[in-house]
Enzyme design. Structure first.
Site, PDB file in Angstrom:
ATOM      1  CG  ASP A 183      -2.007   1.010   1.171  1.00 52.23           C
ATOM      2  OD1 ASP A 183      -3.094   0.655   0.704  1.00 52.23           O
ATOM      3  OD2 ASP A 183      -1.774   2.167   1.572  1.00 52.23           O
ATOM      4  CG  ASN A 191      -4.302  11.530  -5.292  1.00 53.81           C
ATOM      5  OD1 ASN A 191      -3.635  11.622  -6.317  1.00 53.81           O
ATOM      6  ND2 ASN A 191      -5.042  10.462  -5.026  1.00 53.81           N
ATOM      7  CG  HIS A 196      -7.378  13.426  -7.923  1.00 50.24           C
ATOM      8  ND1 HIS A 196      -7.401  12.312  -7.115  1.00 50.24           N
ATOM      9  CD2 HIS A 196      -8.038  14.397  -7.238  1.00 50.24           C
ATOM     10  CE1 HIS A 196      -8.061  12.579  -5.994  1.00 50.24           C
ATOM     11  NE2 HIS A 196      -8.452  13.842  -6.043  1.00 50.24           N
ATOM     12  CD  GLU A 227      -4.409   4.313  -1.253  1.00 50.44           C
ATOM     13  OE1 GLU A 227      -4.530   4.739  -0.095  1.00 50.44           O
ATOM     14  OE2 GLU A 227      -5.294   4.404  -2.125  1.00 50.44           O
TER      15      GLU A 227
END
Length: 312
Positions: A183, A191, A196, A227
């Site tokens: 992760d 972000n 984005h 993610e």
């Protein structure tokens, strides 16, 4: 007086047959010779009408990839007195290929023996091209349904499907099966900081590095969502799986993707959980995934930017 031809005039039927795109033909069964083939054959394939003498002329003008199976099928069906159809690639006189559909009717003597074969050849090249295009599109759609649209690597659906296959194989062969789940650390903040579009580019970079790491034929890297990513490593023991996870972490560090809002580094990092199992009859892949997922969240809970490969 009405001088128009009657419908029992053979000339009428021949005119009708020879004015269609379908190519009529007739073969005498006893001699295996053509007693008739329509003149349209020359327009379609280039071979002169009078060059179609025996069934060998027909067979020799079938492409070698289709020849034997087509001949065997048609002979077998004809001997049994069964009407049939056959699709095959025919060779033109210039060496090109035309897809033909041969529709065959078996005419029999009163005693049941075969008298002759009559039929029509149809040019189905355009139809075949359209069918092939449809099949190609269907395969592309199927491939797309197993690929993550953003990163191009496998998606969760593909991962689940391959895991089932590799799980069964590992259980049958007594081989280890390893899973690496990771992760991206503080991806929401990434972000928020970069936007984005840059976040999407970041996910693509991570996927590319995973693809480089899971480099063996049976290795699979996939995006599970958001993610979170996974590497499925068949025939890989615990030590090797940890080494692969560490190699990915080094590749990511070398890439040095800036992350100014990370709380553990000034570049992008990941938290990783690793697990290995030799599946037994009582084991379930879902439980194995949960185990590795717990290790991943332990890595996050213990400070991120680390690999956890043991414990529950």
């Amino acid at each position: 007086m009405n001088s128009s031809p009657t419908y029992d005039d053979p000339g009428v039927y021949r005119t009708l047959l020879e004015s269609t795109k379908a190519i009529p033909w007739k073969i005498d069964w006893a001699s295996m010779r053509f007693t008739y083939i329509g003149p349209q054959i020359e327009t379609l394939l280039g071979w002169r009408q009078d060059s179609w003498q025996t069934v060998n002329d027909w067979a020799d003008r079938i492409h070698e990839s289709d020849r034997q199976k087509t001949v065997d099928f048609c002979v077998a069906q004809s001997m049994q007195g069964v009407d049939h159809e056959a699709d095959y690639q025919a060779l033109t006189r210039d060496g090109d290929l035309v897809w033909i559909r041969d529709v065959v009717h078996v005419k029999r003597h009163p005693d049941g023996s075969v008298d002759c074969l009559v039929g029509f050849m149809f040019d189905i090249t355009e139809r075949k091209a359209a069918e092939d295009k449809i099949l190609q599109l269907q395969k592309e759609l199927e491939t797309m349904s197993y690929r993550d649209a953003l990163t191009g690597i496998a998606n969760r659906r593909m991962f689940d499907r391959i895991l089932d296959v590799e799980w069964s194989k590992a259980r049958a062969c007594g081989e280890p099966l390893s899973l690496v789940m990771l992760d991206i650390d503080f991806f929401k903040q990434y972000n928020d900081s970069f936007g984005h579009p840059q976040g999407d580019l970041c996910l693509q970079q991570v996927a590319g590095l995973l693809d480089d790491t899971a480099s063996r034929t049976r290795d699979l890297c996939a995006r599970l969502g958001g993610e979170e990513f996974v590497m499925l490593l068949p025939a890989t023991n615990a030590e090797a799986a940890h080494a692969i996870a560490a190699r990915f972490a080094r590749l990511l560090a070398r890439a040095a993707i800036p992350h100014r809002n990370s709380r553990v580094d000034d570049v992008l990092t990941v938290s990783i959980g690793v697990g290995t199992i030799v599946p037994g009859g009582q084991d379930a892949p879902e439980a194995f995934i949960e185990l590795v997922d717990r290790r991943l969240y332990r890595a996050k809970g213990e400070g991120r930017k680390r690999i956890v490969a043991s414990g529950d």
